[in-house]
Design an enzyme around this catalytic site. Structure first.
Site, PDB file in Angstrom:
ATOM      1  N   ASP A 238      -1.721   9.492  15.886  1.00 27.27           N
ATOM      2  CA  ASP A 238      -2.346   9.353  14.563  1.00 27.27           C
ATOM      3  C   ASP A 238      -3.176   8.075  14.505  1.00 27.27           C
ATOM      4  OD1 ASP A 238      -3.022  10.027  11.977  1.00 27.27           O
ATOM      5  OD2 ASP A 238      -1.205   9.204  11.086  1.00 27.27           O
TER       6      ASP A 238
ATOM      7  N   GLY B  59       0.865   5.388   1.453  1.00 31.66           N
ATOM      8  CA  GLY B  59       0.259   6.256   2.448  1.00 31.66           C
ATOM      9  C   GLY B  59       0.859   7.637   2.403  1.00 31.66           C
ATOM     10  N   GLY B  60       0.450   8.458   3.360  1.00 30.07           N
ATOM     11  CA  GLY B  60       0.916   9.837   3.381  1.00 30.07           C
ATOM     12  C   GLY B  60       2.406   9.966   3.646  1.00 30.07           C
ATOM     13  N   MET B  61       3.024   8.962   4.263  1.00 28.16           N
ATOM     14  CA  MET B  61       4.443   9.054   4.605  1.00 28.16           C
ATOM     15  C   MET B  61       5.321   8.204   3.692  1.00 28.16           C
ATOM     16  SD  MET B  61       4.355   9.006   8.727  1.00 28.16           S
ATOM     17  CE  MET B  61       6.132   9.193   8.727  1.00 28.16           C
TER      18      MET B  61
ATOM     19  N   LYS C 126       8.575  -0.431   5.389  1.00 27.16           N
ATOM     20  CA  LYS C 126       8.000   0.873   5.077  1.00 27.16           C
ATOM     21  C   LYS C 126       9.116   1.780   4.567  1.00 27.16           C
ATOM     22  CE  LYS C 126       4.508   4.051   6.640  1.00 27.16           C
ATOM     23  NZ  LYS C 126       3.378   4.174   7.580  1.00 27.16           N
TER      24      LYS C 126
ATOM     25  N   ALA D 218       0.848  -1.201   0.000  1.00 25.89           N
ATOM     26  CA  ALA D 218       0.000   0.000   0.000  1.00 25.89           C
ATOM     27  C   ALA D 218       0.874   1.238   0.000  1.00 25.89           C
ATOM     28  CB  ALA D 218      -0.923  -0.005   1.222  1.00 25.89           C
TER      29      ALA D 218
END
Length: 622
Positions: free
Chosen positions: A140, A26-28, A46, A24
């Site tokens: 978060d 994501g924002g980061m 990540k 996936a």
């Protein structure tokens, strides 16, 4: 949108992680499945966005926060196993959890039954409790950071929100980070976050699980953020009527705009959630919820406000408008002036006597609910009731209000009256005959704490199991009350005493007095132990027995009695032979010093009488 290219698949990061597939974005950054060649296991890798990786301040904060997150060791936390940098790739290696994100669950299945919703939030709060005890705030909490897998609920990305900036809000440039739909009011307004901010976000997740809707929907992040600070939290049962009022109260307390009115941390919220579960009808917890009210727009997609996809909460530059033609300018000026006058009058009314006017909150703390409601209504405000526990304030009495007495509020808006439900009490669970570890877990799960653990002997409770608790099972106690536990050491060992040469009655009294049973073997003759006394015991002296065990005693019948032969008139040799043949010892006595006839003239035991076998018979020889 992530700037990490999918071409990483097939590459090796840090000469250790072989990227196998893309999970996936994501924002980061982006998340991949990778093989850890060193440990021969799959991990979630990540890779941070390139623009974040170029920020030296971010990289340093990221390393620090990753180290903090790696200290968390809890079954509901996605474990961090490694972090590092390979050229321009800043990465984080995490436990690979197979399953669906909570966003997938909400999108596909919400609204969920009450039991399933509470089970999921229970797992989230367990993870947050461990983090809060370790001094970590997630900052978060959102559905994308919760994974539902075969091993249960897992929370990911601890510390990463803090790594992006030193605060969730960067006050220097007013850029809002995180996900707008789940940010607490203090994060939006002041850029501050603590344990109560995580509580707020978790309360929003519970609302969304039960209703299938975001509490504060919207497509424009600034509008969503504004609702957190100034809007009213919706009530779950308005959307799904099957939601019990106790759950509405729990969500309202967790999502209060004022952090002081929320549970102080995830542990406190977890205790309140578990207590609330005890008040609910178990048969209704699995009932399929009623259909949720539809919401405009797509409620299933959150709007991250991080760098790269952020909306700037700053004053936008005004657009350039071409001047109108000269012949229409005067008319336009008059129209603008007229509009300004009308708007000014309207605004004056709105902010004084109108609905946007302010009124002062009266003092109602300590009053009954009905009296307080009447006074607040007279002041020009509506009321919203929240039921809370209180140790000191009587049931049905106002504990606190929002706003506080003397504070201002918009006319006709709702003031929150928090009404006492009395003291919060938890019931001591029954843990007798349960292993110590199980008993400890049950006590803590009940909202209490483990007190002293002592050990005692027990004839009925097996070793390692609980004999009793103090306070006793079934009693109501304050949250966190210490429950002392007595654990069995099993039966008490008894040292077997020596009872040989005691009379039968004395020996029996000695052994039964120690809690032992006594049995008797067949009596035996003994030339050394008098009749009626103990010859032997089994088990013998020095052994170990336990209460209720049996000791076997052998009692003496005395020596064997034999008829003494008559030997007077017999020769000394014949007499000695006859007595020895009968089982006696013989002592020869010579009264005249020098025998003449060597004939027996006397014997110490008369012939024909009884004497103990083996005893000595004296004969006189002349």
């Amino acid at each position: 949108m992530s700037t990490t290219a999918p071409s990483l698949v097939g590459r090796t990061v840090d000469r250790r992680y072989v990227v196998r597939g893309h999970i996936a974005d994501g924002g980061m950054g982006s998340v991949y499945v990778a093989l850890d060649q060193r440990l021969d296991r799959e991990v979630a890798l990540k890779i941070m966005r390139a623009d974040l990786a170029r920020d030296e301040a971010f990289v340093e904060r990221f390393r620090r926060e990753a180290r903090s997150a790696a200290r968390l060791n809890h079954p509901n936390v996605v474990a961090v196993t490694d972090q590092g940098q390979d050229k321009n790739h800043v990465f984080l290696a995490m436990e690979l959890v197979r399953g669906r994100t909570l966003r997938d669950v909400i999108r596909d299945d919400a609204p969920l039954p009450l039991r399933q919703s509470l089970d999921i939030v229970d797992g989230i709060l367990q993870a947050l409790s461990a983090a809060h005890r370790a001094g970590l705030v997630h900052r978060d909490i959102k559905p994308e950071n919760v994974i539902i897998g075969d091993s249960g609920v897992k929370v990911a990305d601890f510390g990463l929100a803090r790594a992006v900036t030193t605060e969730t809000l960067t006050t220097d440039n007013d850029v809002l980070l995180g996900t707008a739909a789940y940010l607490s009011p203090e994060q939006v307004e002041f850029g501050r976050a603590d344990e109560r901010s995580d509580v707020y976000s978790t309360g929003l997740l519970l609302f969304e699980l039960l209703t299938g809707e975001k509490a504060f929907p919207g497509d424009v992040p600034i509008h969503v953020a504004y609702q957190h600070v100034h809007g009213s939290m919706p009530i779950a049962s308005d959307a799904v009527p099957t939601v019990p009022p106790q759950i509405d109260e729990l969500i309202a307390r967790a999502t209060s705009r004022n952090p002081e009115d929320r549970p102080e941390n995830a542990t406190a919220f977890l205790q309140e959630l578990r207590h609330t579960r005890t008040l609910l009808d178990p048969d209704a917890m699995d009932t399929a919820p009623a259909a949720a009210v539809a919401v405009a727009g797509d409620p299933n997609r959150t709007d991250p406000l991080g760098a790269g996809s952020t909306r700037q909460l700053r004053r936008a530059e005004l657009p350039v408008v071409e001047a109108p033609p000269r012949r229409r300018r005067n008319r336009l000026v008059l129209m603008v002036l007229a509009v300004i006058v009308v708007l000014g009058a309207l605004g004056g009314w709105l902010f004084t006597a109108g609905p946007l006017g302010s009124v002062t909150m009266p003092r109602v703390v300590g009053m009954s609910q009905s009296a307080a409601t009447t006074r607040v209504h007279h002041a020009g405000l509506g009321t919203r009731i929240e039921q809370i526990f209180s140790e000191n304030i009587p049931v049905g009495t106002v504990v606190s209000t929002s706003p506080k007495a003397g504070g201002s509020a918009r006319r006709d808006s709702d003031a929150v009256l928090r009404i006492s439900k009395g003291p919060l009490r938890f019931t001591v669970p029954s843990v007798v005959l349960r292993p110590q570890a199980d008993a400890t877990a049950a006590i803590k799960a009940a909202g209490l704490s483990l007190g002293s653990v002592t050990q005692a002997y027990s004839d009925t409770v097996p070793s390692g199991q609980v004999i009793s608790t103090d306070p006793a099972a079934g009693t109501s106690q304050k949250p966190g009350t210490a429950v002392d536990v007595v654990v069995s050491k099993g039966k008490q060992p008894i040292a077997i005493p020596n009872v040989t040469n005691q009379t039968k009655a004395a020996a029996q009294t000695t052994l039964t007095g120690l809690g032992l049973n006594v049995s008797f073997a067949a009596d035996q003759n003994s030339s050394t132990v008098p009749s009626g006394e103990v010859i032997s015991e089994s088990p013998g002296q020095g052994g170990t027995a336990y209460k209720g065990d049996t000791i076997t005693l052998t009692i003496s019948k005395g020596p064997v009695m034999v008829t003494v032969p008559k030997v007077i008139g017999d020769s000394s040799s014949a007499a000695k032979k006859a007595l020895e043949a009968a089982g006696f010892k013989v002592k020869v006595n010579y009264p005249l010093l020098i025998p003449v006839l060597f004939v027996v003239q006397g014997q110490s035991v008369s012939g024909g009488s009884q004497a103990p076998q083996g005893s000595t018979i004296t004969i006189d020889v002349v």
